[in-house]
Design a protein around this motif. Structure first.
Motif: not given
Length: 504
Positions: A386-410
């Motif tokens: 899992r890798t953290a999804r980043l915004d345009e400025d390279g900062r981790p995106l968060t969801d409505a609860t403040g948790g980091t949004v991840y992209d999963s790979h297998v």
């Protein structure tokens, strides 16, 4: 010949004559009343007063003797503390801080709210109506200098705007009123004065439960993880009468009911005689609860939440006889208490096998790091990253609860594959439940028909092995425990579109 009497005509009195007569009668009556000597009307004090004023530290003893025979004596041994003396084979005890403060204040400043009757007014003949013949209770305040003051408490007022309690004071000839709050506190039965402790059972700290019945049967559950682990809910095991993973929500409900266990009243000291008297020679159940060390939040006097640290501990509750169909006697912490029979039944009569999980897979997708599937056809290893999804400025995106949004790979056997295909197949595994229960004498043996190893972010692996049971079913061995079976082939893991994505 019949004689006919003549009608006589009555004269009417003129209205003015009637009015004059009535006026004369009223004048005579008024003169007679004014001519009589006037009796002296007693003066009532508009407000209350004080019968005795003392320093609270000088209140030495309070003794209450009730009409029904109940009695208690409390001594102030330390400043602000009232200790109720032992009586009739029952141990003494300290009153709660609030109750002691109110009783000491009432003894230090003995007040009345109003004067209801003065000496010689005739109310003395109505003492029974005021609950003073005999009195509801006699209260004696004893002070450090050896002096004392005795009050006789009567009944509450009825049919009046002001609610109070009638009372008489030694050496004072007046009928007085006492505020109801003080009167009710003084009239409290000795058993009800005893502070009622409650078990400190915290749902989040409970990590082991053991229930033993009168026949010796035992049901026990143990959390095989730390209480702070993210997957703790899925790490509960039923350890007796069989060992098998328990359904987290079922044990969570059991822990919730434990946290609501409440002692409804105090019955007696746990002396040898009382233990026999209240049915503990042959107890019906024993409940033991272990709690891990941890912290809980509590509200202080200012309303702010503060952390309270608790040590590791065992609590034991033994159920003896019954006071009634709805109330049981419970031995706990050196005392015999009253407890709701309905509450205890919900805890103690739970069927342990009903708490077992019916799901085969216990690892949530977001906790999975590697899945290894071994069958006679071969062995496949699925590795999840899992890798953290980043915004345009390279900062981790968060969801409505403040948790980091991840992209999963297998990856399958080291080669990338479709995450959507993998997650869809994994969701099918998660929904798989068992079909039935194995015979008690069944033992898994030989080579497993399939093996699934789930490795997790939290470091708690799960292993599922399938063994032939009959022509249509496989026995399920979950983390080394076999209790259920399922239809053969229902747990096959077949990700659709199992495409090698390395060239994309």
């Amino acid at each position: 010949m019949q004689t006919v009497e003549k009608k006589t005509r009555r004269r009417r009195i003129p209205r003015w004559a009637l009015a004059a007569l009535l006026l004369a009668l009223l004048s005579a009556l008024l003169y007679a009343l004014l001519a009589q000597p006037q009796s002296e009307v007693p003066v009532r004090e508009p407000e209350g007063g004080v019968l005795r004023q003392a320093d609270p530290l000088d209140v030495a003893r309070i003794t209450v003797t009730r009409r029904d025979g109940g009695a208690w004596t409390a001594e102030q041994r330390d400043p602000g503390e009232l200790f109720v003396l032992p009586q009739g084979g029952e141990s003494g005890f300290s009153l709660s801080e609030r109750t002691a403060a109110r009783l000491i204040a009432a003894a230090a400043s003995v007040e009345y709210t109003s004067v209801l009757g003065l000496p010689g007014e005739g109310w003395e003949a109505s003492l029974t109506e005021f609950g003073l013949n005999p009195p509801e209770a006699a209260v004696t305040y004893t002070y450090a200098d050896g002096t004392s003051l005795t009050l006789r408490l009567g009944s509450r007022s009825e049919g009046t705007d002001e609610v109070f309690c009638y009372f008489l004071a030694e050496g004072d000839g007046r009928l007085l009123a006492l505020d109801v709050g003080t009167a009710e506190e003084l009239l409290t039965d000795r058993a009800l004065l005893r502070p009622l402790p409650q078990p400190a059972l915290h749902r989040a700290r409970i990590d082991e439960i053991v229930i033993t019945s009168a026949g010796g049967g035992t049901a026990s559950w143990r959390l095989e993880a730390d209480i702070t682990d993210g997957d703790a809910l899925n790490r509960w095991f039923l350890t007796s009468p069989v060992r098998y993973p328990a359904e987290g929500e079922a044990v969570e409900g059991l822990c919730q009911r434990l946290s609501q266990l409440y002692m409804g009243g105090w019955a007696a000291d746990a002396t040898e005689e009382n233990l026999s008297l209240y049915g503990f020679d042959a107890p019906r159940w024993t409940l033991r609860v272990h709690q891990a060390a941890g912290a809980t939040l509590a509200t202080d006097d200012s309303g702010a939440a503060t952390a309270v640290d608790w040590p590791e501990s065992w609590s034991e509750f033994t159920v003896g006889g019954q006071k009634s169909e709805l109330v049981d006697y419970v031995l706990w912490d050196g005392g015999i208490y009253l407890c709701s029979a309905l509450t205890l039944r919900a805890l103690l009569e739970v069927q342990p096998l009903s708490t077992l999980t019916r799901y085969v897979i216990l690892t949530a997708p977001d906790n999975l790091t590697r899945l290894t599937v071994a069958t006679p056809e071969g062995r496949d290893v699925y590795t999840v990253e899992r890798t953290a999804r980043l915004d345009e400025d390279g900062r981790p995106l968060t969801d409505a609860t403040g948790g980091t949004v991840y992209d999963s790979h297998v990856e399958k056997n080291g080669r990338p594959m479709s995450w959507d295909a993998f997650s869809a197949a994994y969701a099918t595994l998660l929904g798989q439940t068992v079909t039935g229960m194995l015979p008690e004498d069944f033992v898994c043996g030989g080579e497993a028909a399939a093996e699934y190893l789930f490795e997790t972010v939290s470091g708690s692996p799960h292993t599922v092995r399938l063994y032939p049971f009959d022509a249509l079913h496989d026995a399920v061995e979950l983390d080394g425990c076999a209790v259920f079976y399922l239809y053969r082939g229902s747990l096959a893991f077949r990700p659709e579109h199992d495409t090698d994505m390395s060239e994309e």
